[in-house]
Design an enzyme around this catalytic site. Structure first.
Site: not given
Ligand code: LLP
Length: 446
Positions: A302-304, A340, A344, A371-372
């Site tokens: 997880p990241g987000r 973001r 998106y 400037c966009e």
């Molecule tokens: N693992 C892989 C292989 C990934 O490609 C990603 C995210 C993650 C884990 C983590 O995903 P998460 O848990 O954060 O959803 N910039 C975009 C999100 C791009 C995600 C890319 N890959 C945004 O701001 O919504």
């Protein structure tokens, strides 16, 4: 925002952890706080644009995963791309996480922040270079999540060259639909990610025959900001089948990597109803069910979910302007700081740092100075009337905020502050204009 709803568990009743650490002071206080720290104070002390994160909130999210997956052997490999600040990585390492990386640069960050934990690093990504593979082999990372036959060949070639054995997990593309923004959906065959199940099977057999490759895992990642738990279950069912099939062929899979992707609610109104622990629990139920009978280790990326809601971008209103019947609030942060909304069409809640109930409400566009036309944080948003000098917090900006920032329009990058309860510290100072130019030729020597 921090409504103390109650959640009953089988054994005890505990207060729900609020989705965000940002809340207005009670009583006479009308200031927005992060934990116990007044955000206006941080904005004045460090300037804006400024990213602020709550260590408490990040710790709680890590704990939520630990609780939801209790009893199951697992490692949380935080996805570094979401927010790669060294202090954040170091803190996460202290909480016991591993890391999911996608580049040699992220490997370097983990090496600097948590050298002892390189054996908990999973390396994902569709386009790893030979140099990146060499660095990861030398670092003895946990596993390479391989995304194509060509990458498997390259990995074998580099491992042979360095006389190493590379641990391999094929990233499979389970062809599962998950509702999210098309740019961040990854688990269908039309996407560039992973290999089809049938192909994966053949690649495992090939890896098993190689002296320089060791098939240890299977990985999957179906996309990001996925709010429903079912697609994760579906994807992992397919992974489970593959693992059983491989076992019958004598290939023993030791770990399954479920990827990241668990979504959050960006809506302010949902802060009363969005219970992050319940969301992780629902996710964990799907994962457990799909992997029932699997005795190896589970990896999660997880990241987000870990860091988005722990962070906000603070910005100051430069002025207001009107064109036709539209009102624009121009801020000192722009799409280079937080892309973001532009990239998106993402919704981010925006709150004034000082609540003033006497102010009239107005419908405005909150826009940056870049400037966009695509440089906006909010369109047709109802906010209290704002004037020059007011501070705003753009919420849920802890993930994919600073890490996607750039120097576009030759704007120096923002500073970052980590709050912990009543204390705070600068974890990245504001970039200077001179620093922004240092890699280029043509700078006068003095
Ligand atoms: N693992 C892989 C292989 C990934 O490609 C990603 C995210 C993650 C884990 C983590 O995903 P998460 O848990 O954060 O959803 N910039 C975009 C999100 C791009 C995600 C890319 N890959 C945004 O701001 O919504």
């Amino acid at each position: 925002m921090s409504a103390a709803r109650r959640r009953s568990t089988s054994a005890k009743t505990e207060a729900v952890i609020p989705a965000r650490p940002f809340h207005y002071g009670t009583g006479a206080g009308r200031d927005l706080l992060c934990d116990q720290v007044r955000l206006a104070q941080l904005a004045k002390e460090y300037g804006t644009p400024l990213y602020v994160y709550s260590a408490t909130s990040i710790r709680q999210r890590v704990q939520m995963f630990a609780d939801a997956f209790a009893g199951m052997r697992h490692t949380l490999c935080y996805s570094v791309k979401a927010n790669s600040n060294l202090s954040i990585l170091r803190m996460l390492a202290d909480f016991g996480t591993g890391f999911d990386i996608v580049s040699g640069g992220e490997l370097e960050r983990v090496r600097v922040a948590a050298k002892a934990l390189l054996d908990r690093v999973v390396f994902s990504g569709v386009g790893k270079t030979a140099a990146e593979i060499d660095a990861a082999l030398a670092a003895k990372i946990l596993v390479f999540n391989v995304e194509s036959a060509a990458e498997l060949d390259l990995l074998e070639q580099r491992a042979r060259h360095l006389l190493k054995r590379a641990p391999v997990a094929m990233r499979v593309n389970p062809d599962v639909f998950a509702a999210t923004h098309p740019y961040i959906s990854t688990g269908m065959s039309e996407h560039k990610f992973g290999v089809e199940m049938g192909t994966a099977y053949a690649l495992y057999q090939r890896a098993a025959r190689s002296k320089y490759l060791e098939p240890t895992g299977v990985s999957v990642h179906i996309g990001s900001q996925i709010r429903s738990a079912e697609p994760f279950g579906q994807a992992l069912q397919r992974v489970s089948e593959l693992v059983r099939e491989l076992k019958s062929q004598g290939i023993d899979i030791q770990h399954i990597d479920a990827g990241g992707g668990l979504g959050i609610s960006y809506q302010l109104e949902d802060s009363e109803t969005f219970d992050p622990q319940a969301a992780v629990n629902a996710y964990a139920r799907q994962v457990r069910e799909a992997l029932a009978g699997f005795e190896g280790e589970l990896l999660l990326e997880p990241g987000r979910f870990i860091i988005a809601q722990a962070g906000a971008l603070l910005t100051q209103v430069l002025h207001e302007k009107r064109n036709g019947n539209k009102t624009f609030v121009v801020t000192d942060a722009g799409m280079n700081d937080l892309i973001r909304p532009s990239l998106y069409q993402a919704y981010h809640a925006i709150l004034p740092l000082r609540r003033d109930t006497k102010r009239k409400m107005a419908v405005v566009d909150v826009v940056g100075p870049v400037c966009e036309t695509g440089d906006f944080f909010a369109r047709d948003r109802e906010l209290p009337e704002l004037t020059a000098g007011d501070f705003l917090a753009v919420l849920d900006a802890g993930a994919y905020g600073m890490s996607l920032s750039s120097n576009y329009n030759s704007r120096a990058r923002a500073a970052e502050v980590l709050v912990n309860g009543r204390t705070h510290r600068l974890i990245r100072r504001r970039e200077t204009l001179r620093e922004m130019l240092t890699q280029e030729r043509g700078l006068p020597s003095k």
